[in-house]
Motif scaffolding. Structure first.
Motif, PDB file in Angstrom:
ATOM      1  N   LEU A 249       4.224 -31.031  87.032  1.00 49.10           N
ATOM      2  CA  LEU A 249       4.046 -32.412  87.496  1.00 49.10           C
ATOM      3  C   LEU A 249       3.694 -32.411  88.977  1.00 49.10           C
ATOM      4  N   LEU A 250       2.528 -32.972  89.289  1.00 50.10           N
ATOM      5  CA  LEU A 250       2.103 -33.120  90.686  1.00 50.10           C
ATOM      6  C   LEU A 250       2.542 -34.479  91.206  1.00 50.10           C
ATOM      7  N   THR A 251       3.199 -34.475  92.389  1.00 47.98           N
ATOM      8  CA  THR A 251       3.457 -35.763  93.031  1.00 47.98           C
ATOM      9  C   THR A 251       2.286 -36.043  93.952  1.00 47.98           C
ATOM     10  N   SER A 252       1.387 -36.878  93.458  1.00 52.38           N
ATOM     11  CA  SER A 252       0.278 -37.343  94.275  1.00 52.38           C
ATOM     12  C   SER A 252       0.721 -38.631  94.984  1.00 52.38           C
ATOM     13  N   THR A 253      -0.202 -39.395  95.455  1.00 47.80           N
ATOM     14  CA  THR A 253       0.152 -40.498  96.344  1.00 47.80           C
ATOM     15  C   THR A 253      -0.808 -41.672  96.221  1.00 47.80           C
ATOM     16  N   SER A 254      -0.320 -42.820  96.603  1.00 48.44           N
ATOM     17  CA  SER A 254      -1.182 -44.014  96.712  1.00 48.44           C
ATOM     18  C   SER A 254      -2.269 -43.797  97.754  1.00 48.44           C
ATOM     19  N   GLU A 255      -2.076 -42.816  98.629  1.00 45.13           N
ATOM     20  CA  GLU A 255      -3.086 -42.575  99.676  1.00 45.13           C
ATOM     21  C   GLU A 255      -4.401 -42.050  99.087  1.00 45.13           C
ATOM     22  N   ARG A 305       1.073 -33.324  84.471  1.00 42.42           N
ATOM     23  CA  ARG A 305       1.400 -34.736  84.681  1.00 42.42           C
ATOM     24  C   ARG A 305       1.083 -35.038  86.148  1.00 42.42           C
ATOM     25  N   VAL A 306       0.610 -36.240  86.429  1.00 40.14           N
ATOM     26  CA  VAL A 306       0.331 -36.621  87.821  1.00 40.14           C
ATOM     27  C   VAL A 306       0.930 -38.001  88.109  1.00 40.14           C
ATOM     28  N   ALA A 307       1.824 -38.037  89.100  1.00 38.35           N
ATOM     29  CA  ALA A 307       2.401 -39.308  89.550  1.00 38.35           C
ATOM     30  C   ALA A 307       1.749 -39.689  90.870  1.00 38.35           C
ATOM     31  N   ARG A 308       1.264 -40.908  90.973  1.00 31.53           N
ATOM     32  CA  ARG A 308       0.782 -41.403  92.274  1.00 31.53           C
ATOM     33  C   ARG A 308       1.870 -42.295  92.859  1.00 31.53           C
ATOM     34  N   ILE A 309       2.509 -41.768  93.885  1.00 29.38           N
ATOM     35  CA  ILE A 309       3.708 -42.402  94.431  1.00 29.38           C
ATOM     36  C   ILE A 309       3.323 -43.375  95.545  1.00 29.38           C
ATOM     37  N   PHE A 310       3.799 -44.609  95.425  1.00 30.77           N
ATOM     38  CA  PHE A 310       3.613 -45.602  96.493  1.00 30.77           C
ATOM     39  C   PHE A 310       4.813 -45.542  97.441  1.00 30.77           C
ATOM     40  N   ASN A 311       4.715 -46.287  98.541  1.00 31.12           N
ATOM     41  CA  ASN A 311       5.736 -46.195  99.604  1.00 31.12           C
ATOM     42  C   ASN A 311       7.151 -46.248  99.036  1.00 31.12           C
ATOM     43  N   THR A 312       7.940 -45.282  99.452  1.00 33.37           N
ATOM     44  CA  THR A 312       9.293 -45.099  98.915  1.00 33.37           C
ATOM     45  C   THR A 312      10.267 -44.916 100.074  1.00 33.37           C
ATOM     46  N   TYR A 368       2.146 -38.191  78.287  1.00 34.15           N
ATOM     47  CA  TYR A 368       0.990 -38.801  78.944  1.00 34.15           C
ATOM     48  C   TYR A 368       0.468 -37.910  80.073  1.00 34.15           C
ATOM     49  N   THR A 369      -0.825 -37.604  80.064  1.00 34.70           N
ATOM     50  CA  THR A 369      -1.338 -36.621  81.032  1.00 34.70           C
ATOM     51  C   THR A 369      -2.226 -37.212  82.125  1.00 34.70           C
ATOM     52  N   ASP A 370      -2.682 -38.463  81.997  1.00 40.72           N
ATOM     53  CA  ASP A 370      -3.481 -39.052  83.072  1.00 40.72           C
ATOM     54  C   ASP A 370      -2.565 -39.497  84.220  1.00 40.72           C
ATOM     55  N   PRO A 371      -3.127 -39.776  85.401  1.00 38.19           N
ATOM     56  CA  PRO A 371      -2.280 -40.198  86.531  1.00 38.19           C
ATOM     57  C   PRO A 371      -1.549 -41.512  86.249  1.00 38.19           C
ATOM     58  N   VAL A 372      -0.340 -41.624  86.789  1.00 38.23           N
ATOM     59  CA  VAL A 372       0.460 -42.848  86.623  1.00 38.23           C
ATOM     60  C   VAL A 372       0.970 -43.298  87.989  1.00 38.23           C
ATOM     61  N   ASN A 373       0.714 -44.568  88.333  1.00 34.65           N
ATOM     62  CA  ASN A 373       1.271 -45.143  89.566  1.00 34.65           C
ATOM     63  C   ASN A 373       2.769 -45.334  89.419  1.00 34.65           C
TER      64      ASN A 373
END
Ligand SMILES: O=c1ccn([C@@H]2O[C@H](COP(=O)(O)OP(=O)(O)O[C@H]3OC[C@@H](O)[C@H](O)[C@H]3O)[C@@H](O)[C@H]2O)c(=O)[nH]1
Length: 459
Positions: A249-255, A305-312, A368-373
């Protein structure tokens, strides 16, 4: 959503706890003082360390009723409190009180156990939080890169409490050992000082890849290193996942959406990034990390898995983190000017860290394998956010007779390429994970203000 928690009106002399401890407790209580135990009793109960004073033989003794230990999407589990005031289990059947106790008072805020035992534990084995006992089919060996960081340490806490074997790796660039000190010595836990830009060989079932500085101040301080982390760090973790057939699982970002022209941002949006600007080291580093992730999935069949993380935000953010939540809270607590970059009209949407951890685990356990916000769609201008924080800090201080100086807002020049609007579209997370944020920003802020307040007063 959690209902806004009302101040409990406690008096600073009502018990022997510090004002900050009372604040921490009262920030999470919603009963009327007239019908409830005294504030001191309630705070003692809320932060009662006896709730996890179990030695290892008693592991498995959590109050959990749900058996989502393997992390199966557990729609409906949340950090909300039940009608009787008892916190409901969080994802993985972990109790909110237990999680809170790992960053609450008496834990040294890094979770350092207060114990009379000396280094060799002559008084018996050290005490640990109550981890579940899983059978070998349920128990996974999980690697968390960046495990000593702000988000990483909360994720490690949850996975440990769920009963898994956890290996945390961190180079301590922005993370701290103190965030995980409460697990040192536990047989389910290993901590390795390691920089992900170098390869590492481990046998694991799952990899949560978080390692990367996330604050603009930090990631811009050494942009080449940030890019190396984005590329080589992800490359090494993916190579490991491929070799040992671990889910990644990659923690990607809203950036990755840059300064977006679509609002709110859906996962289908390709973004609007300045690839030569000062933020590019992070934006583009995460974009190439996503590209690598899906290339390994296509070419080598890695399960990703890819999560796009918003401000936390939340407890364990670094005092000098540099992001807006910790900056404003620290400034308001000290009575310093609140520094708004630009005119304060830029917007952000802030999620509390426990919601993010719920979402990460739900995503890892989903198909689920596509990116998820993953983010909270409540949107605020930065000026609104500054006013809210000053008000919360003042409320807390006033309640405890602490009449510190009220901060005023000062406007500084805008930072280059600052995204002007940001708000996640979380439809996908709802549909594929059954996930939605459970914490209103204001509730998370109350706990975070209390955390920083105690940090300020403990030395
Ligand atoms: O003291 C401050 C700090 C920040 N800000 C402003 O507050 C807003 C938010 O800034 P932050 O530094 O907290 O975070 P940003 O939204 O710019 O970046 C974040 O995006 C999402 C995550 O992936 C990362 O945590 C981080 O890169 C920006 O408009 C920024 O200019 C201030 O006005 N004053």
């Amino acid at each position: 959503m959690i209902s806004p928690r009302r101040p409990s009106g406690v008096s600073p002399t009502s018990n022997s706890m510090s004002a900050a401890q009372q604040i921490l407790g009262s920030a999470n209580m919603s009963e009327s003082p007239a019908q409830s135990p005294t504030s001191g009793e309630r705070n003692d109960r809320l932060w009662d360390m006896s709730s996890f004073r179990h030695s290892l033989p008693e592991e498995g003794g959590t109050s959990s009723t749900s058996n989502t230990a393997a992390g199966a999407p557990a729609a409906g589990t949340s950090s909300e409190e039940a009608d009787d005031g008892t916190p409901k289990p969080m994802r993985g059947g972990v109790s909110l009180d237990t999680v809170r106790s790992l960053y609450g008072p008496n834990t040294g805020f890094g979770g350092l156990r207060r114990s009379n035992s000396s280094v060799i534990y002559p008084g018996g084995p050290p005490e640990f939080p109550p981890v579940k006992k899983l059978n070998p089919l349920q128990k996974k060996r999980i690697l968390v890169s960046g495990g000593a960081g702000f988000v990483g340490s909360h994720l490690v806490d949850r996975l440990m409490l769920m009963g898994h074997d956890v290996i945390a790796i961190d180079n301590y660039f922005t993370g701290s050992k103190m965030n995980l000190a409460h697990w040192f010595g536990h047989p389910n836990f290993e901590m390795i000082r390691h920089d992900v830009v170098d390869p590492i060989m481990l046998e694991v079932d799952q990899i949560y890849h978080l390692a990367c500085p996330a604050s603009p101040v930090h990631y811009q301080s050494n942009p080449v290193k940030t890019l190396k982390t984005g590329f080589f760090g992800t490359y090494n973790m993916l190579g490991l996942a491929k070799r040992v057939k671990a889910r990644f699982l990659l923690t990607s970002t809203s950036e990755v959406y840059g300064d977006p022209e679509e609002h709110p941002q859906k996962e289908t949006y390709w973004g609007h990034v300045n690839c030569i600007g000062p933020r590019a080291c992070y934006d583009e580093g995460k974009r190439v990390a996503e590209a690598l992730t899906y290339s390994y999935a296509r070419q080598d069949g890695v399960d990703v898995r890819v999560a796009r993380i918003f401000n936390t935000f939340g407890p364990r953010m670094n005092w000098h983190d540099g992001r807006v939540v910790s900056n404003f809270i620290v400034q308001a607590l000290k009575g310093d000017d609140i520094t708004i970059y630009g005119d304060g009209s830029a917007t952000r949407s802030f999620q509390y860290v426990h919601d993010l951890v719920d979402g990460l685990i739900a995503l890892m356990e989903s198909d689920y394998t596509d990116p998820v916000n993953l983010g909270n769609p409540e949107e605020y201008t930065i000026k609104q956010f500054a006013d809210m924080i000053v008000e919360l800090v003042n409320e807390h201080r006033a309640r405890y007779g602490d009449d510190g100086k009220t901060s005023t807002v000062t406007y500084l020049p805008a930072v280059a390429d600052d995204p002007q609007r940001r708000k996640p579209d979380t439809t996908r997370a709802k549909e594929v994970l059954g996930w939605a944020p459970q914490w209103a920003a204001v509730d998370g802020l109350k706990e975070t203000v209390a955390y920083f307040y105690q940090m300020m007063h403990q030395h």
